[in-house]
Design an enzyme around this catalytic site. Structure first.
Site, mmCIF file in Angstrom:
data_model
loop_
_atom_site.group_PDB
_atom_site.id
_atom_site.type_symbol
_atom_site.label_atom_id
_atom_site.label_comp_id
_atom_site.label_asym_id
_atom_site.label_seq_id
_atom_site.Cartn_x
_atom_site.Cartn_y
_atom_site.Cartn_z
ATOM 1 N N SER A 124 0.841 -1.192 0.000
ATOM 2 C CA SER A 124 0.000 0.000 0.000
ATOM 3 C C SER A 124 0.875 1.240 0.000
ATOM 4 O O SER A 124 1.987 1.238 0.557
ATOM 5 C CB SER A 124 -0.858 -0.017 1.268
ATOM 6 O OG SER A 124 -1.413 1.255 1.505
ATOM 7 N N TYR A 149 -1.805 -1.356 10.924
ATOM 8 C CA TYR A 149 -2.112 -1.897 9.592
ATOM 9 C C TYR A 149 -0.991 -1.531 8.613
ATOM 10 O O TYR A 149 -0.442 -2.381 7.920
ATOM 11 C CB TYR A 149 -3.456 -1.342 9.084
ATOM 12 C CG TYR A 149 -3.597 -1.440 7.584
ATOM 13 C CD1 TYR A 149 -3.910 -2.651 6.981
ATOM 14 C CD2 TYR A 149 -3.366 -0.330 6.761
ATOM 15 C CE1 TYR A 149 -3.992 -2.758 5.598
ATOM 16 C CE2 TYR A 149 -3.442 -0.424 5.393
ATOM 17 C CZ TYR A 149 -3.756 -1.633 4.810
ATOM 18 O OH TYR A 149 -3.832 -1.736 3.447
ATOM 19 N N LYS A 153 2.190 -3.818 6.469
ATOM 20 C CA LYS A 153 2.564 -3.793 5.043
ATOM 21 C C LYS A 153 4.074 -3.595 4.902
ATOM 22 O O LYS A 153 4.729 -4.265 4.107
ATOM 23 C CB LYS A 153 1.798 -2.685 4.317
ATOM 24 C CG LYS A 153 0.290 -2.931 4.225
ATOM 25 C CD LYS A 153 -0.016 -4.160 3.387
ATOM 26 C CE LYS A 153 -1.464 -4.571 3.408
ATOM 27 N NZ LYS A 153 -1.728 -5.878 2.807
HETATM 28 N N1 UFG Z 1 -13.010 10.629 3.701
HETATM 29 C C1 UFG Z 1 -14.022 11.499 4.056
HETATM 30 N N2 UFG Z 1 -15.165 10.982 4.574
HETATM 31 C C2 UFG Z 1 -15.357 9.646 4.737
HETATM 32 C C3 UFG Z 1 -14.321 8.764 4.366
HETATM 33 C C4 UFG Z 1 -13.152 9.299 3.859
HETATM 34 O O1 UFG Z 1 -13.890 12.718 3.924
HETATM 35 O O2 UFG Z 1 -16.416 9.248 5.215
HETATM 36 C C5 UFG Z 1 -11.770 11.192 3.146
HETATM 37 C C6 UFG Z 1 -10.567 10.864 4.016
HETATM 38 O O3 UFG Z 1 -10.438 11.812 5.046
HETATM 39 C C7 UFG Z 1 -9.443 10.932 2.988
HETATM 40 C C8 UFG Z 1 -10.111 10.466 1.681
HETATM 41 O O4 UFG Z 1 -11.508 10.606 1.905
HETATM 42 O O5 UFG Z 1 -9.040 12.263 2.826
HETATM 43 C C9 UFG Z 1 -9.815 9.039 1.338
HETATM 44 O O6 UFG Z 1 -10.107 8.234 2.479
HETATM 45 P P1 UFG Z 1 -10.210 6.649 2.425
HETATM 46 O O7 UFG Z 1 -10.520 6.170 3.788
HETATM 47 O O8 UFG Z 1 -11.108 6.235 1.315
HETATM 48 O O9 UFG Z 1 -8.751 6.226 1.977
HETATM 49 P P2 UFG Z 1 -7.361 6.517 2.693
HETATM 50 O O10 UFG Z 1 -6.564 7.318 1.711
HETATM 51 O O11 UFG Z 1 -7.473 7.030 4.039
HETATM 52 O O12 UFG Z 1 -6.846 5.034 2.873
HETATM 53 C C10 UFG Z 1 -6.467 4.255 1.784
HETATM 54 C C11 UFG Z 1 -6.719 2.778 2.045
HETATM 55 C C12 UFG Z 1 -5.849 2.293 3.165
HETATM 56 C C13 UFG Z 1 -4.424 2.672 2.935
HETATM 57 C C14 UFG Z 1 -4.308 4.140 2.668
HETATM 58 C C15 UFG Z 1 -2.930 4.533 2.289
HETATM 59 O O13 UFG Z 1 -8.068 2.553 2.379
HETATM 60 O O14 UFG Z 1 -5.942 0.893 3.200
HETATM 61 O O15 UFG Z 1 -5.140 4.504 1.574
HETATM 62 O O16 UFG Z 1 -2.804 5.919 2.287
HETATM 63 F F1 UFG Z 1 -3.667 2.372 4.002
#
Ligand code: UFG
Length: 339
Positions: A124, A149, A153
């Site tokens: 990731s 998590y 990785k």
């Molecule tokens: N977000 C919102 N509201 C929500 C959910 C997410 O605003 O209800 C925002 C988060 O704050 C973030 C963006 O949307 O800015 C993306 O969030 P995600 O949770 O979809 O994805 P992440 O980038 O946090 O996480 C993903 C993978 C993880 C991995 C990570 C690596 O889901 O498994 O990328 O950066 F570890």
């Protein structure tokens, strides 16, 4: 050529099973159903017109896994099976280290014992943390993980790299995924989050169909063009195809021992707000959302450079954000109709 796909009933795993069949491989699934649903198998069979073998076992069950690998004699293994909820991993670190690290150890030991050479590991972009420069390349240094998590990785990448160098009998790649979204265009497979989704796109699609009242955008005061976080959103079908490309690369390699890391992303970023606007436009829906406070641990801005995958694997992402968001919404509506 058989390929074992651990976690093959999961989101990325199931799409990879389809692309493996499409490319002439025979995928064999190993999945313990801990975060997946058996119905995915029948959907896969309908979609591919093939009967995929599926063993319902845990990847830490060494004796059972040994029997399966001996029986199936796969050309390679694609290891998706892992716990993946960042927040849960903070609360239950041992569950994450126990499962994610042990399963990788079990697989490598069995590959050495039985003589299976090719391994593709699901890593990731989380290993880059808050990057010093973007787009991140594989040369960007890894940062200390912000969650157990993420740490699993990084640890598994190290275990694989060290094993390749020490034992000289493995060829392996770690694929560092950016943010996988979307669903299969057929509407037959997609993401099936258990309970309240952690990730942005399933939260959006569930809100759009009325399953959730409102999306909260976590923070609009970041140092980005519109104040919301920036991510590299990649269509899950493109991501699945990267695994086939990596497998072909490993199989055709002349070296006895090889380890390569690849970023698997689109090469550009979109903000959360841009994604919401694109979703509304492409699906002609209005999304109920509000701005809330920042989510702890979120990276402000990250997207990847995927030039290495293009040069060495001959892979690049082809699908647009529009396609991904149309496919994700189609899948969510189909789920609603079938319930
Ligand atoms: N977000 C919102 N509201 C929500 C959910 C997410 O605003 O209800 C925002 C988060 O704050 C973030 C963006 O949307 O800015 C993306 O969030 P995600 O949770 O979809 O994805 P992440 O980038 O946090 O996480 C993903 C993978 C993880 C991995 C990570 C690596 O889901 O498994 O990328 O950066 F570890």
């Amino acid at each position: 050529m058989k390929v074992i796909v651990t976690g093959g009933l999961g989101f990325i795993g199931s799409h990879t099973v389809v692309e493996l069949w499409n490319s002439g491989f025979e995928p064999v699934i190993v999945d313990n159903l801990s975060n997946s649903n058996e119905s995915v198998l029948s959907q896969l069979n309908e979609l591919t017109g093939k009967q995929t073998t599926c063993y319902k076992i845990d990847c830490t069950e060494v004796d059972m896994l040994r029997e399966i690998i001996r029986e199936e004699k796969p050309e390679g293994i694609i290891h998706f099976a892992a716990h993946k909820a960042v927040g849960e991993s903070v609360k239950e670190p041992l569950k994450y280290y126990g499962n994610n690290v042990n399963s990788t150890l079990v697989l490598i030991n069995l590959m050495r014992e039985i003589g299976i050479k090719n391994l593709i590991f699901s890593s990731s972009c989380t290993v880059y943390g808050e990057p010093d420069s973007i787009p991140v390349t594989e040369q960007n240094r890894r940062k200390k993980a912000t969650s157990p998590y993420g740490n699993t990785k990084a640890i598994c990448e190290d275990i694989i790299e060290n094993s390749v160098h020490a034992y000289q009998c493995l060829r392996a790649t770690s694929l560092r995924y950016f943010n996988p979204i979307g669903a299969h265009p057929s509407g037959l497979i997609g993401e099936l989050p258990l309970g309240v989704p952690n990730n942005l796109v399933p939260y959006i699609t569930q809100t759009a169909v009325g399953k959730r009242p409102k999306l909260t955008v976590f923070g609009n005061d970041y140092d980005t063009a519109d104040g919301t976080c920036v991510r590299d959103f990649i269509h899950v079908v493109d991501l699945a195809q990267a695994h086939v490309a990596a497998l072909n690369f490993l199989i055709s390699s002349k070296s006895e021992s090889l380890y390569e890391v690849f970023n698997i992303g689109t090469g550009s970023g979109n903000s959360v707000l841009e994604l919401i606007q694109c979703f509304e436009e492409v699906n002609s829906v209005k999304l109920n959302y509000e701005f809330g406070s920042r989510r702890e641990g979120d990276i402000e801005k990250i997207y990847g450079c995927a030039d290495k995958a293009r040069a060495i694997l001959g892979w690049k992402s082809n699908k647009t954000l529009q396609e991904a968001l149309a496919d994700a919404y189609r899948w969510e509506r189909r789920l609603l109709e079938s319930n």
